[in-house]
Motif scaffolding. Sequence first.
Motif, PDB file in Angstrom:
ATOM      1  N   GLY A   1       0.794  -1.220   0.000  1.00 18.80           N
ATOM      2  CA  GLY A   1       0.000   0.000   0.000  1.00 18.80           C
ATOM      3  C   GLY A   1       0.826   1.270   0.000  1.00 18.80           C
ATOM      4  O   GLY A   1       0.278   2.375  -0.055  1.00 18.80           O
ATOM      5  N   THR A   2       2.157   1.131   0.060  1.00 21.66           N
ATOM      6  CA  THR A   2       3.049   2.294   0.002  1.00 21.66           C
ATOM      7  C   THR A   2       3.572   2.455  -1.415  1.00 21.66           C
ATOM      8  O   THR A   2       4.103   1.513  -2.003  1.00 21.66           O
ATOM      9  CB  THR A   2       4.233   2.114   0.967  1.00 21.66           C
ATOM     10  N   ASP A   3       3.413   3.639  -1.974  1.00 20.65           N
ATOM     11  CA  ASP A   3       3.893   3.945  -3.317  1.00 20.65           C
ATOM     12  C   ASP A   3       5.006   4.974  -3.237  1.00 20.65           C
ATOM     13  O   ASP A   3       5.065   5.788  -2.301  1.00 20.65           O
ATOM     14  CB  ASP A   3       2.770   4.507  -4.195  1.00 20.65           C
ATOM     15  N   VAL A   4       5.888   4.954  -4.234  1.00 22.50           N
ATOM     16  CA  VAL A   4       6.973   5.927  -4.305  1.00 22.50           C
ATOM     17  C   VAL A   4       6.816   6.749  -5.568  1.00 22.50           C
ATOM     18  O   VAL A   4       6.682   6.205  -6.671  1.00 22.50           O
ATOM     19  CB  VAL A   4       8.352   5.235  -4.287  1.00 22.50           C
ATOM     20  N   TRP A   5       6.826   8.060  -5.393  1.00 23.12           N
ATOM     21  CA  TRP A   5       6.663   9.032  -6.475  1.00 23.12           C
ATOM     22  C   TRP A   5       7.987   9.749  -6.716  1.00 23.12           C
ATOM     23  O   TRP A   5       8.662  10.150  -5.766  1.00 23.12           O
ATOM     24  CB  TRP A   5       5.577  10.027  -6.073  1.00 23.12           C
ATOM     25  N   PHE A   6       8.359   9.931  -7.989  1.00 28.39           N
ATOM     26  CA  PHE A   6       9.571  10.688  -8.311  1.00 28.39           C
ATOM     27  C   PHE A   6       9.374  11.420  -9.617  1.00 28.39           C
ATOM     28  O   PHE A   6       8.969  10.831 -10.623  1.00 28.39           O
ATOM     29  CB  PHE A   6      10.773   9.749  -8.410  1.00 28.39           C
ATOM     30  N   ASP A   7       9.663  12.737  -9.611  1.00 26.31           N
ATOM     31  CA  ASP A   7       9.505  13.544 -10.824  1.00 26.31           C
ATOM     32  C   ASP A   7      10.820  14.152 -11.293  1.00 26.31           C
ATOM     33  O   ASP A   7      10.838  15.105 -12.073  1.00 26.31           O
ATOM     34  CB  ASP A   7       8.462  14.647 -10.613  1.00 26.31           C
ATOM     35  N   GLY A   8      11.923  13.589 -10.822  1.00 25.30           N
ATOM     36  CA  GLY A   8      13.226  14.106 -11.207  1.00 25.30           C
ATOM     37  C   GLY A   8      13.813  15.035 -10.172  1.00 25.30           C
ATOM     38  O   GLY A   8      15.035  15.212 -10.112  1.00 25.30           O
ATOM     39  N   GLU A   9      12.954  15.618  -9.338  1.00 24.96           N
ATOM     40  CA  GLU A   9      13.401  16.507  -8.265  1.00 24.96           C
ATOM     41  C   GLU A   9      12.868  16.074  -6.913  1.00 24.96           C
ATOM     42  O   GLU A   9      13.609  16.004  -5.938  1.00 24.96           O
ATOM     43  CB  GLU A   9      12.966  17.951  -8.554  1.00 24.96           C
ATOM     44  N   HIS A  10      11.577  15.815  -6.875  1.00 23.42           N
ATOM     45  CA  HIS A  10      10.924  15.504  -5.612  1.00 23.42           C
ATOM     46  C   HIS A  10      10.662  13.997  -5.499  1.00 23.42           C
ATOM     47  O   HIS A  10      10.096  13.386  -6.411  1.00 23.42           O
ATOM     48  CB  HIS A  10       9.613  16.271  -5.481  1.00 23.42           C
ATOM     49  N   LEU A  11      11.090  13.435  -4.392  1.00 20.43           N
ATOM     50  CA  LEU A  11      10.856  12.028  -4.080  1.00 20.43           C
ATOM     51  C   LEU A  11       9.864  11.976  -2.926  1.00 20.43           C
ATOM     52  O   LEU A  11      10.140  12.485  -1.843  1.00 20.43           O
ATOM     53  CB  LEU A  11      12.169  11.348  -3.692  1.00 20.43           C
ATOM     54  N   GLU A  12       8.688  11.401  -3.185  1.00 16.66           N
ATOM     55  CA  GLU A  12       7.620  11.366  -2.182  1.00 16.66           C
ATOM     56  C   GLU A  12       7.238   9.917  -1.881  1.00 16.66           C
ATOM     57  O   GLU A  12       7.228   9.062  -2.771  1.00 16.66           O
ATOM     58  CB  GLU A  12       6.372  12.098  -2.693  1.00 16.66           C
ATOM     59  N   THR A  13       6.911   9.658  -0.618  1.00 16.70           N
ATOM     60  CA  THR A  13       6.349   8.371  -0.231  1.00 16.70           C
ATOM     61  C   THR A  13       4.878   8.579   0.049  1.00 16.70           C
ATOM     62  O   THR A  13       4.510   9.380   0.919  1.00 16.70           O
ATOM     63  CB  THR A  13       7.051   7.819   1.015  1.00 16.70           C
ATOM     64  N   LEU A  14       4.034   7.886  -0.705  1.00 15.99           N
ATOM     65  CA  LEU A  14       2.584   8.036  -0.572  1.00 15.99           C
ATOM     66  C   LEU A  14       2.025   6.770   0.070  1.00 15.99           C
ATOM     67  O   LEU A  14       2.212   5.671  -0.451  1.00 15.99           O
ATOM     68  CB  LEU A  14       1.940   8.261  -1.948  1.00 15.99           C
ATOM     69  N   HIS A  15       1.347   6.954   1.181  1.00 18.37           N
ATOM     70  CA  HIS A  15       0.841   5.778   1.893  1.00 18.37           C
ATOM     71  C   HIS A  15      -0.585   5.996   2.369  1.00 18.37           C
ATOM     72  O   HIS A  15      -0.899   7.036   2.948  1.00 18.37           O
ATOM     73  CB  HIS A  15       1.721   5.448   3.105  1.00 18.37           C
ATOM     74  N   LEU A  16      -1.430   5.022   2.090  1.00 14.73           N
ATOM     75  CA  LEU A  16      -2.763   4.967   2.667  1.00 14.73           C
ATOM     76  C   LEU A  16      -2.911   3.600   3.317  1.00 14.73           C
ATOM     77  O   LEU A  16      -2.195   2.650   2.970  1.00 14.73           O
ATOM     78  CB  LEU A  16      -3.834   5.164   1.596  1.00 14.73           C
ATOM     79  N   ALA A  17      -3.823   3.474   4.231  1.00 11.55           N
ATOM     80  CA  ALA A  17      -4.011   2.211   4.944  1.00 11.55           C
ATOM     81  C   ALA A  17      -4.304   1.076   3.961  1.00 11.55           C
ATOM     82  O   ALA A  17      -5.103   1.228   3.033  1.00 11.55           O
ATOM     83  CB  ALA A  17      -5.149   2.343   5.956  1.00 11.55           C
ATOM     84  N   SER A  18      -3.627  -0.045   4.149  1.00  9.98           N
ATOM     85  CA  SER A  18      -3.859  -1.217   3.317  1.00  9.98           C
ATOM     86  C   SER A  18      -5.228  -1.813   3.634  1.00  9.98           C
ATOM     87  O   SER A  18      -5.657  -1.837   4.795  1.00  9.98           O
ATOM     88  CB  SER A  18      -2.763  -2.262   3.561  1.00  9.98           C
ATOM     89  N   VAL A  19      -5.919  -2.279   2.595  1.00  9.78           N
ATOM     90  CA  VAL A  19      -7.258  -2.854   2.757  1.00  9.78           C
ATOM     91  C   VAL A  19      -7.170  -4.369   2.567  1.00  9.78           C
ATOM     92  O   VAL A  19      -6.673  -4.848   1.540  1.00  9.78           O
ATOM     93  CB  VAL A  19      -8.252  -2.250   1.743  1.00  9.78           C
ATOM     94  N   GLU A  20      -7.636  -5.127   3.533  1.00 12.53           N
ATOM     95  CA  GLU A  20      -7.600  -6.581   3.466  1.00 12.53           C
ATOM     96  C   GLU A  20      -8.807  -7.093   2.688  1.00 12.53           C
ATOM     97  O   GLU A  20      -9.932  -7.076   3.174  1.00 12.53           O
ATOM     98  CB  GLU A  20      -7.590  -7.177   4.881  1.00 12.53           C
TER      99      GLU A  20
END
Length: 270
Positions: A189-208
């Motif tokens: 449920g954790t995603d990693v975003w990168f646009d060449g400058e900004h590195l972001e960790t995007l997380h929402l609660a995992s759904v079972e």
Amino acid sequence: MEHPRKVATALTIAGSDSGGGAGIQADLRTFSFHRVHGTSALTALTAQNTLGVTRVDVMPPESVAAQIDAVASDIGIDAAKTGMLVNSAIIATVAERLRTLRITRLVVDPVMASRAGSRLIDDEAVAALRELLIPLATLVTPNRHEAQLLAGLELHTLDDMREAARRIHRLGPQAVLVKGGAMPGSLCGTDVWFDGEHLETLHLASVETRNTHGTGCTLSAAIAANLALGLGLLEATRQAKQYVTRALQHPLALGRGNGPIGHFFPLLDS
């Protein structure tokens, strides 16, 4: 007296899922629930249900091009997304049409491997994605196994995901979202975003839930819809993740296998 409403438009270029959980069907449903008019170019017809795929009939590249041109020449394309493109010939055709039409908001869901890791296209098609289509993308959204193929790196940790995002960004897209739905443990449920400058960790609660069919298609379609509505790229992605999470919280009890997420959860009784 008629009062036609001007609405944003989005094009999906992908395969048809006869079971309605993924592909073109999921994309159009997602567009609709974002109040965006959805158009489509079919790349393949699949016979499938919640238990699996039993047949695939591939469209000729010329047919795919004609569908794209028909939409662009009359209705217009505020944003586009690609899903299952099947083979290198279709990928090359799609890339050529999108480049010629100067589509500037393009989400590429690089459908190369399933969430479980099964390969879905051959090496020639993977090369075509890398060389022809991904460089045109505003955002590319690989899952764990697709990111491994594109980056040439095994993904086990958050640092691995970050490095994969950096490597994939070098292929030419404006931004990369490495999806963590298939990552182990707390990274699910954790995603990693990168646009060449900004590195972001995007997380929402995992759904079972086992009913996750169409998750990747829905996420890329929701991002494209948000881009068509004028949102910035990172905000479009954040909003799309929230939509998918809500849809996962309202899965549909259909079939005997891996059922679909609930795209129309806003209409369901609470």
